[in-house]
Design a protein around this motif. Structure first.
Motif, short mmCIF file in Angstrom:
data_model
loop_
_atom_site.label_atom_id
_atom_site.label_comp_id
_atom_site.label_asym_id
_atom_site.label_seq_id
_atom_site.Cartn_x
_atom_site.Cartn_y
_atom_site.Cartn_z
N ILE A 48 0.87 -1.18 0.00
CA ILE A 48 0.00 0.00 0.00
C ILE A 48 0.91 1.23 0.00
O ILE A 48 1.59 1.50 0.98
N GLU A 49 0.91 1.98 -1.09
CA GLU A 49 1.92 3.02 -1.27
C GLU A 49 1.33 4.38 -1.61
O GLU A 49 0.35 4.49 -2.34
N GLU A 50 1.95 5.42 -1.06
CA GLU A 50 1.91 6.80 -1.53
C GLU A 50 0.50 7.37 -1.70
O GLU A 50 0.18 7.98 -2.72
N SER A 51 -0.33 7.20 -0.67
CA SER A 51 -1.62 7.89 -0.70
C SER A 51 -1.43 9.35 -0.27
O SER A 51 -0.40 9.73 0.28
N GLY A 52 -2.49 10.15 -0.47
CA GLY A 52 -2.47 11.52 -0.01
C GLY A 52 -2.86 11.66 1.44
O GLY A 52 -2.88 12.77 1.98
N GLY A 53 -3.16 10.55 2.13
CA GLY A 53 -3.51 10.57 3.55
C GLY A 53 -2.82 9.45 4.29
O GLY A 53 -1.59 9.45 4.44
N ASP A 54 -3.61 8.47 4.76
CA ASP A 54 -3.08 7.31 5.49
C ASP A 54 -3.12 6.07 4.59
O ASP A 54 -4.00 5.94 3.72
N GLY A 55 -2.22 5.15 4.89
CA GLY A 55 -2.32 3.85 4.22
C GLY A 55 -3.58 3.12 4.63
O GLY A 55 -4.37 2.69 3.79
N VAL A 56 -3.79 2.98 5.96
CA VAL A 56 -5.00 2.37 6.51
C VAL A 56 -5.53 3.26 7.62
O VAL A 56 -4.76 3.69 8.49
#
Length: 203
Positions: free
Chosen positions: A27-35
């Motif tokens: 799970i990579e490089e979101s604009g917020g949290d991964g989870v």
């Protein structure tokens, strides 16, 4: 560069969810949290790599019977707090119950590997039972472990936070900070843990 980053662009958001299993994902490089976990119960995260998120690798805002096993939370950078994992109930109506984090790594984050801030919770929020077992906190820009337990106004949340067989090393802000721990609130325990201040460059 394709869009403007913001704190709430989570890749996986579990809200009011029961009996969820998330496993075997990069799970990579979101604009917020991964989870992001809010008001959810019986949640199991396993074999995840949460890398390069803008706000947190994983946030637990409110939940019970949460198991996080064999996961890596690393390289969070962008919007505060920028930690590998954060337990931070934002309202006095939230609660954090039984949580087990087993055999996980928290490394190379732009703030702390782990942050726990339960200062909004009071004794009527139920008891915490949080355990970190066989975990590693290393090469973070701030603390390895950073905790705030009370706002100093009395009647703090009850329960325990434990660390067993954990290693905390090479964090620039030092291995551990415990703040606002009150005698009538949460107890914190350490068993067979190693704390190494090597690599510490700031208080």
């Amino acid at each position: 560069s394709l869009y403007r980053h913001a704190e709430w662009r989570h890749l996986i958001s579990l809200r009011n969810v029961n009996n969820a299993v998330v496993r075997d994902l990069l799970i990579e490089e979101s604009g917020g949290d991964g989870v992001y976990i809010l008001q959810s119960h019986n949640v199991h995260l396993e074999n995840l790599v949460c890398r390069g998120h803008n706000r947190q690798g994983t946030s637990l805002i409110a939940g019970d019977n949460v198991v996080i096993r064999n996961c890596v939370f690393k390289e969070t950078k962008g919007s505060l707090p920028e930690c590998g994992m954060d337990i931070e109930p934002a309202r006095s109506t939230f609660s954090v119950g039984k949580v087990l984090v087993d055999n996980c790594s928290f490394c190379s984050n732009n703030c702390s590997g782990l942050a726990i801030n339960v200062s909004h919770l009071k004794e009527n929020c139920g008891k915490m039972d949080v355990t970190y077992r066989n975990c590693r906190f290393f090469e973070n820009a701030h603390r390895g472990i950073w905790t705030i337990f009370s706002n100093g106004l009395g009647s703090p949340v009850q329960g325990s936070v434990g660390f067993e067989d954990c290693e905390v090393r090479n964090n620039r802000g030092g291995p551990l900070q415990i703040a606002n721990l009150e005698s009538n609130g949460v107890s914190v325990r350490f068993a067979r843990c190693r704390f190494d201040s090597a690599g510490m460059t700031k208080a």
